[in-house]
Write a protein that holds these residues in place. Structure first.
Motif, PDB file in Angstrom:
ATOM      1  N   ILE A  62       0.843  -1.204   0.000  1.00 44.88           N
ATOM      2  CA  ILE A  62       0.000   0.000   0.000  1.00 44.88           C
ATOM      3  C   ILE A  62       0.875   1.249   0.000  1.00 44.88           C
ATOM      4  N   CYS A  63       1.953   1.226   0.754  1.00 42.87           N
ATOM      5  CA  CYS A  63       2.883   2.365   0.768  1.00 42.87           C
ATOM      6  C   CYS A  63       3.507   2.572  -0.605  1.00 42.87           C
ATOM      7  N   ASP A  64       3.838   1.466  -1.296  1.00 40.51           N
ATOM      8  CA  ASP A  64       4.409   1.562  -2.634  1.00 40.51           C
ATOM      9  C   ASP A  64       3.440   2.231  -3.608  1.00 40.51           C
ATOM     10  N   GLN A  65       2.152   1.977  -3.428  1.00 38.54           N
ATOM     11  CA  GLN A  65       1.142   2.500  -4.341  1.00 38.54           C
ATOM     12  C   GLN A  65       0.689   3.914  -3.984  1.00 38.54           C
ATOM     13  N   THR A  66       1.112   4.399  -2.828  1.00 36.69           N
ATOM     14  CA  THR A  66       0.699   5.729  -2.371  1.00 36.69           C
ATOM     15  C   THR A  66       1.800   6.741  -2.648  1.00 36.69           C
ATOM     16  N   PRO A  67       1.515   7.813  -3.383  1.00 33.26           N
ATOM     17  CA  PRO A  67       2.557   8.810  -3.663  1.00 33.26           C
ATOM     18  C   PRO A  67       2.859   9.666  -2.436  1.00 33.26           C
ATOM     19  N   GLY A  68       4.034  10.246  -2.434  1.00 30.56           N
ATOM     20  CA  GLY A  68       4.369  11.208  -1.395  1.00 30.56           C
ATOM     21  C   GLY A  68       5.397  10.696  -0.402  1.00 30.56           C
ATOM     22  N   PRO A  69       6.077  11.602   0.268  1.00 30.14           N
ATOM     23  CA  PRO A  69       7.144  11.239   1.198  1.00 30.14           C
ATOM     24  C   PRO A  69       6.653  10.558   2.463  1.00 30.14           C
ATOM     25  N   VAL A  70       5.436  10.860   2.904  1.00 33.41           N
ATOM     26  CA  VAL A  70       4.924  10.233   4.119  1.00 33.41           C
ATOM     27  C   VAL A  70       4.837   8.722   3.932  1.00 33.41           C
ATOM     28  N   ALA A  71       4.278   8.300   2.809  1.00 39.73           N
ATOM     29  CA  ALA A  71       4.173   6.869   2.533  1.00 39.73           C
ATOM     30  C   ALA A  71       5.553   6.227   2.432  1.00 39.73           C
ATOM     31  N   HIS A  72       6.510   6.954   1.843  1.00 37.51           N
ATOM     32  CA  HIS A  72       7.865   6.410   1.712  1.00 37.51           C
ATOM     33  C   HIS A  72       8.511   6.228   3.080  1.00 37.51           C
ATOM     34  N   ILE A  73       8.306   7.167   3.984  1.00 36.83           N
ATOM     35  CA  ILE A  73       8.886   7.064   5.329  1.00 36.83           C
ATOM     36  C   ILE A  73       8.281   5.882   6.074  1.00 36.83           C
ATOM     37  N   ILE A  74       6.975   5.723   5.969  1.00 36.61           N
ATOM     38  CA  ILE A  74       6.316   4.602   6.644  1.00 36.61           C
ATOM     39  C   ILE A  74       6.803   3.282   6.070  1.00 36.61           C
ATOM     40  N   ARG A  75       6.936   3.227   4.747  1.00 30.73           N
ATOM     41  CA  ARG A  75       7.438   2.014   4.101  1.00 30.73           C
ATOM     42  C   ARG A  75       8.840   1.679   4.606  1.00 30.73           C
ATOM     43  N   THR A  76       9.687   2.689   4.713  1.00 34.12           N
ATOM     44  CA  THR A  76      11.041   2.461   5.214  1.00 34.12           C
ATOM     45  C   THR A  76      11.016   1.903   6.621  1.00 34.12           C
ATOM     46  N   GLY A  77      10.156   2.478   7.464  1.00 31.42           N
ATOM     47  CA  GLY A  77      10.037   1.978   8.828  1.00 31.42           C
ATOM     48  C   GLY A  77       9.587   0.528   8.882  1.00 31.42           C
ATOM     49  N   LEU A  78       8.624   0.183   8.041  1.00 33.55           N
ATOM     50  CA  LEU A  78       8.118  -1.191   8.032  1.00 33.55           C
ATOM     51  C   LEU A  78       9.188  -2.185   7.567  1.00 33.55           C
ATOM     52  N   LEU A  79       9.943  -1.791   6.551  1.00 34.63           N
ATOM     53  CA  LEU A  79      10.968  -2.687   6.016  1.00 34.63           C
ATOM     54  C   LEU A  79      12.142  -2.877   6.968  1.00 34.63           C
ATOM     55  N   HIS A  80      12.320  -1.945   7.904  1.00 33.06           N
ATOM     56  CA  HIS A  80      13.434  -2.032   8.849  1.00 33.06           C
ATOM     57  C   HIS A  80      12.934  -2.200  10.280  1.00 33.06           C
ATOM     58  N   SER A  81      11.749  -2.725  10.417  1.00 32.05           N
ATOM     59  CA  SER A  81      11.145  -2.841  11.750  1.00 32.05           C
ATOM     60  C   SER A  81      11.876  -3.834  12.648  1.00 32.05           C
ATOM     61  N   ASP A  82      12.732  -4.694  12.080  1.00 34.53           N
ATOM     62  CA  ASP A  82      13.458  -5.666  12.892  1.00 34.53           C
ATOM     63  C   ASP A  82      14.757  -5.093  13.457  1.00 34.53           C
ATOM     64  N   GLU A  83      15.070  -3.842  13.115  1.00 37.43           N
ATOM     65  CA  GLU A  83      16.279  -3.216  13.640  1.00 37.43           C
ATOM     66  C   GLU A  83      16.089  -2.795  15.094  1.00 37.43           C
TER      67      GLU A  83
END
Length: 213
Positions: A62-83
């Motif tokens: 869903i983040c990939d399909q949503t334009p804008g920096p907010v979605a990109h930041i959330i996507r980054t957080g989700l992908l690195h949530s195991d850190e």
């Protein structure tokens, strides 16, 4: 219009090019910033619900399909949530900083147009005054207003056109800058929210669903 261009002299052509450039830059940034701004509270709420169901992959999609920096930041957080929390915070912060230049792209060009067009107009005024004095010198002591009108037209027109381009360009720049600042605040809010959610509020894996990422 063409008659005014001729009376204003060659300096009118750079002014015309500047006005077209300013319009293109403003419209491009306006469209980009409009797409970049989303209702972050609703978006975050939906992402939290999906993640708590154990479907992080769907949330990332869903983040990939949503334009804008907010979605990109959330996507980054989700992908690195195991850190680890401190590493996760740095990763999210870097993602936000990387989005700011994209938001500010072409704003410098619009500001440049706003700054140089009055100077171009002033240059046209000086050239017009030079024409006036040259005509006065050539036709002295019988110089008539008709002999001087060409320089007067150029002096007045270039200054007026330069200001007419500069004022809306500068206003447009400040309007877009305010949009960038608003989106930046949204990014900071989203970064803090997603960090807090991933570190403190996320349901443990297996409690409401199974992690699929």
């Amino acid at each position: 219009m063409l008659e005014l261009m001729v009376k204003g002299g060659w300096i009118m052509w750079p002014l015309l090019a500047s006005s077209v450039t300013a319009a293109i830059l403003f419209l491009e940034r306006l469209f980009h910033l409009h797409r970049a701004q989303i209702k972050q509270d609703d978006f975050l709420s939906g992402i939290y619900t999906i993640v708590n169901r154990g479907n992080t992959a769907e949330a990332v999609s869903i983040c990939d399909q949503t334009p804008g920096p907010v979605a990109h930041i959330i996507r980054t957080g989700l992908l690195h949530s195991d850190e680890r929390p401190e590493e996760l915070k740095q990763t999210i912060t870097k993602a936000g900083l990387g989005e700011i230049p994209r938001l500010e792209k072409n704003l410098g060009g619009l500001l440049t147009v706003a700054q140089i067009t009055p100077l171009l107009g002033l240059l046209g005024t000086v050239i017009g005054l030079v024409r006036i004095f040259m005509q006065m010198e050539q036709n002295a002591p019988l110089a008539e207003i008709g002999d001087l009108s060409g320089g007067i037209w150029q002096a007045l027109l270039t200054t007026a056109v330069g200001l007419c381009i500069s004022i809306p360009s500068f206003a447009g720049y400040n309007f877009l800058l305010s949009r960038v600042e608003r989106i930046t605040l949204n990014m900071e809010y989203a970064a803090e929210e997603v960090y807090h959610f991933l570190v403190y509020d996320r349901a443990p894996v297996g409690e409401e669903g199974h992690e699929t990422l």
